[in-house]
Scaffold this active site. Structure first.
Site, PDB file in Angstrom:
ATOM      1  NE  ARG A   9      -4.104  -1.640   2.162  1.00 20.17           N
ATOM      2  CZ  ARG A   9      -4.981  -1.845   3.096  1.00 20.17           C
ATOM      3  NH1 ARG A   9      -4.789  -1.342   4.305  1.00 20.17           N
ATOM      4  NH2 ARG A   9      -6.055  -2.538   2.856  1.00 20.17           N
ATOM      5  CB  CYS A  10       4.109   1.990   1.361  1.00 20.16           C
ATOM      6  SG  CYS A  10       5.432   3.209   1.431  1.00 20.16           S
ATOM      7  CB  SER A  11       3.601   5.573  -3.234  1.00 21.10           C
ATOM      8  OG  SER A  11       4.116   6.548  -2.345  1.00 21.10           O
ATOM      9  NE  ARG A  14       2.034   1.272  -5.207  1.00 22.94           N
ATOM     10  CZ  ARG A  14       1.365   2.055  -4.374  1.00 22.94           C
ATOM     11  NH1 ARG A  14       0.936   1.580  -3.227  1.00 22.94           N
ATOM     12  NH2 ARG A  14       1.114   3.322  -4.676  1.00 22.94           N
TER      13      ARG A  14
END
Length: 115
Positions: A9-11, A14
């Protein structure tokens, strides 16, 4: 082989994962929210990172204040235990091998592990 403590969920997490994949790194991806490290693993990572638990803890998470982790009298072990019990508190992503570790903020930090 590199291991990444990844939060899908963490940009930044990712982006870091994508960067490592683009460079063909052999990776072991651990969703650390589902499979948190043990206290011993987290203590070892802190040593590799060269930082303290207080430096690794995410102070803007609601759990930080809920558990009064801003108390300066808390020991290193108490902070480590809090992060293991609430892994959202661990700064992310952490990429490591057996000899070194970096936090992927910014994601380009992890390129040092590929040299």
């Amino acid at each position: 082989m590199l291991t990444i403590f990844h939060n899908p969920r963490c940009s930044k997490s990712r982006e870091t994962l994508a960067l490592l994949q683009q460079h063909g790194a052999a990776l072991h991806v651990v969703d650390y929210l589902q499979t948190p490290p043990s206290e011993q693993q987290l203590a070892a990572l802190l040593q590799l990172l060269g930082c303290t638990a207080r430096q690794l803890i995410r102070s803007k998470e609601p759990e930080y204040l809920q558990h009064a982790l801003d108390n300066p009298d808390l020991s290193e072990q108490q902070l480590i235990r809090a992060m293991v019990q609430s892994p959202k508190l661990i700064e992310r992503p952490i990429v490591f091998n057996t000899h070194q570790a970096v936090i992927g903020r910014p994601p380009a930090n992890v390129l040092a592990l590929l040299k």
